[in-house]
Scaffold this motif. Structure first.
Motif, short mmCIF file in Angstrom:
data_model
loop_
_atom_site.label_atom_id
_atom_site.label_comp_id
_atom_site.label_asym_id
_atom_site.label_seq_id
_atom_site.Cartn_x
_atom_site.Cartn_y
_atom_site.Cartn_z
N LYS A 194 0.82 -1.21 0.00
CA LYS A 194 0.00 0.00 0.00
C LYS A 194 0.86 1.27 0.00
CE LYS A 194 -3.99 -2.12 2.30
NZ LYS A 194 -4.94 -2.03 3.45
N SER A 195 2.16 1.10 -0.14
CA SER A 195 3.06 2.25 -0.13
C SER A 195 2.82 3.14 -1.35
CB SER A 195 4.52 1.78 -0.14
OG SER A 195 4.83 1.06 1.04
N LYS A 196 2.95 4.45 -1.15
CA LYS A 196 2.76 5.42 -2.21
C LYS A 196 3.93 6.40 -2.24
CE LYS A 196 -1.33 3.99 -3.55
NZ LYS A 196 -1.53 3.40 -4.90
N LEU A 197 4.29 6.82 -3.44
CA LEU A 197 5.30 7.85 -3.63
C LEU A 197 4.60 9.20 -3.66
CD1 LEU A 197 7.34 6.07 -6.44
CD2 LEU A 197 8.20 6.58 -4.14
N VAL A 198 5.01 10.10 -2.75
CA VAL A 198 4.36 11.41 -2.63
C VAL A 198 5.42 12.49 -2.83
CG1 VAL A 198 3.06 12.97 -1.13
CG2 VAL A 198 2.66 10.48 -1.01
N PHE A 199 5.22 13.33 -3.85
CA PHE A 199 6.19 14.37 -4.19
C PHE A 199 6.28 15.43 -3.09
CE2 PHE A 199 7.02 18.64 -5.89
CZ PHE A 199 8.29 18.44 -6.41
N ARG A 200 7.54 15.86 -2.80
CA ARG A 200 7.75 16.90 -1.78
C ARG A 200 8.43 18.15 -2.34
NH1 ARG A 200 3.84 15.52 1.43
NH2 ARG A 200 4.26 13.75 2.82
#
Length: 500
Positions: A372-378
């Motif tokens: 369920k991991s997601k890549l979230v832009f910072r």
């Protein structure tokens, strides 16, 4: 010497001439095939720039805004210990790998082995002639791996260039026995679809799995047919490397139609490369994770079963990323730094015309756990020092600097030099040290600069495309704890658990 001006003042209006504006338009609208990332088999490109751009470069040098031609400058916390020029291998210098007291330096004409037991005076142990771009290099135990991503007449080290349209042409992986560092022996070759632009090792006790990244298929290429939406996986038995063979081609971008399910690129997403494979993959074996930089897409994968990697999340940036080039995890596996190789490594993209968000790093947090991991832009990070319009400059290969509780990285930027930066706060990355040379030319774009800059056992090692092998020493309270971390082997795309 140390540049007298604070690098934050180096925001001269470089790159706002008409020629630079034209370059910006070309970089953002060109078909991906026009801007093939990384230099090719040919000698470094020499491309003229406008007279006004030439005058801007000369004026910037005269006013001390940028270093003079070939002048070395650096921040006060970096010392340039030595440079070892090219010797028997005149081609483009490429990637680096490390084992014990040795550094292994790729070159489009083969590879070179250095004894770095004295970092101030590395000694050449061997130079192996084995042409074939880009000779991406890794080591594991007694084996050395070399990528060939150019069409060759056969799989030998005596091969010659040959059209990719010929069925008999060869591209793929080469394997050497390096048990005797002074006399490496070529022991195996494995042909892979579309060759091997880069590769990544997933080492196990008895076998080494090799993830082979390649791209840009064409119906006219017999051994590189579309769709090409996955990676080749090679299994290499450590005690019988001659039995190395492809064991799978997992599709990472499933989809309907001839192009698979990755980013469609232009014209749907102008200026963005169509995904037809991956450029580079970084694995974090301690967490059974991998991050893929795949042309128009960034992906997060599970490699719990190394022969069957599984995509967990897939992201795109169709505003500022032209070509997803490489990836780096932070040590806690809570972040991934992706690089955008805008212009393919041959363009002058570190100027005001391009701006701070293109040709940069994208910092992503990993949110959630497991599948369920997601890549979230910072945020984005780009070097704060504008470069001349004659300098190829863009985000390229780098590695972590291992300090507990901190996210620190050293990175190559071609003629932008070497940057040491921190991303502990994902939203506020900052540079803390740098090293660079002035432009190779004030009249032409000549491909050069640092291809790879990696931290290994207390020092930074950089393989400069044109100038050779550089050794840097970093003295800074923020990075000094890393000097206590010692590794027996380092392939940066196979990230270690530094504190295990």
């Amino acid at each position: 010497m140390t540049l007298s001006k604070d690098p934050r003042t180096r925001h001269r209006r470089l790159g706002v001439a008409a020629a630079a504006v034209g370059l910006l338009a070309a970089l953002l609208t060109a078909h991906p095939a026009v801007a093939t990332p990384d230099p090719g088999d040919a000698p470094p490109a020499r491309e003229g720039v406008s007279r006004s751009a030439q005058e801007q470069v000369k004026e910037a040098i005269a006013e001390g805004e940028i270093p003079g031609q070939d002048e070395i400058v650096h921040s006060a916390n970096i010392e340039h210990l030595t440079n070892i020029p090219k010797d028997l291998l005149p081609g483009t210098n490429s990637d680096l790998a490390f084992q014990g007291r040795y550094a292994f330096a790729g070159n489009y004409d083969g590879f070179r082995i250095f004894d770095i037991s004295n970092p101030k005076a590395p000694k050449t142990v061997a130079q192996v002639l084995c042409p074939g771009s880009q000779n991406d290099i890794s080591v594991s135990g007694n084996l050395l791996f070399l990528s060939t991503d150019s069409s060759r007449s056969d799989d030998s080290c005596n091969s010659t260039t040959q059209p990719v349209t010929e069925k008999s042409s060869w591209e793929g992986m080469k394997v050497f026995d390096i048990s005797d560092k002074r006399n490496p022996k070529y022991v195996a070759a494995v042909e892979t679809a579309c060759g091997s632009h880069t590769h990544t090792l997933v080492p196990e006790r008895r076998n080494v799995y090799v993830y082979v990244s390649s791209y840009s298929p064409n119906a006219a290429y017999p051994d590189c047919q579309p769709p090409h939406d996955g990676i080749s996986i090679i299994k290499v038995p450590r005690h019988a490397p001659e039995k190395a063979a492809v064991v799978g081609f997992p599709v990472l971008f499933p989809g309907e139609g001839p192009d698979g399910g990755g980013n469609p690129g232009s014209p749907t997403n102008p200026g963005v490369s169509k995904t037809t494979g991956c450029h580079d993959i970084t694995v974090l074996p301690s967490e059974d994770l991998a991050a893929g930089a795949c042309m128009g897409d960034g992906i997060l994968m599970s490699i719990e079963d190394p022969e069957n990697p599984k995509v967990i999340d897939q992201v795109q940036d169709n505003v500022n990323f032209a070509f997803w080039h490489s990836a780096t995890f932070n040590q806690t596996a809570k972040k991934v730094v992706f690089t955008d190789e805008l212009g393919g490594g041959g363009g002058a993209t570190c100027n005001e015309a391009i701006g701070p968000n293109r040709g940069a790093n994208g910092i992503y947090d990993i949110v959630g756990k497991g599948e369920k991991s997601k890549l979230v832009f910072r945020s984005y990070y780009k070097i704060p020092r504008h470069q001349a319009d004659t300098e190829n400059c863009v985000a390229h290969n780098g590695s972590l600097i291992p300090v507990k509780g901190k996210d620190l990285m050293v990175q190559a930027w071609y003629q932008g030099g070497v940057s040491v930066w921190e991303f502990t706060d994902s939203a506020k990355p900052k540079e803390i040290a740098y090293f660079e040379r002035g432009p190779l030319s004030t009249t032409n774009i000549v491909t050069g600069g640092s291809w790879s800059a990696y931290y290994y056992n207390g020092y930074i090692y950089s393989n400069d495309i044109a100038k050779g092998f550089d050794v840097l020493k970093l003295d800074d309270r923020r990075t000094d704890p890393a000097k206590r971390v010692r590794l027996g082997e380092l392939n940066v795309q196979t990230q270690p658990d530094y504190f295990d």
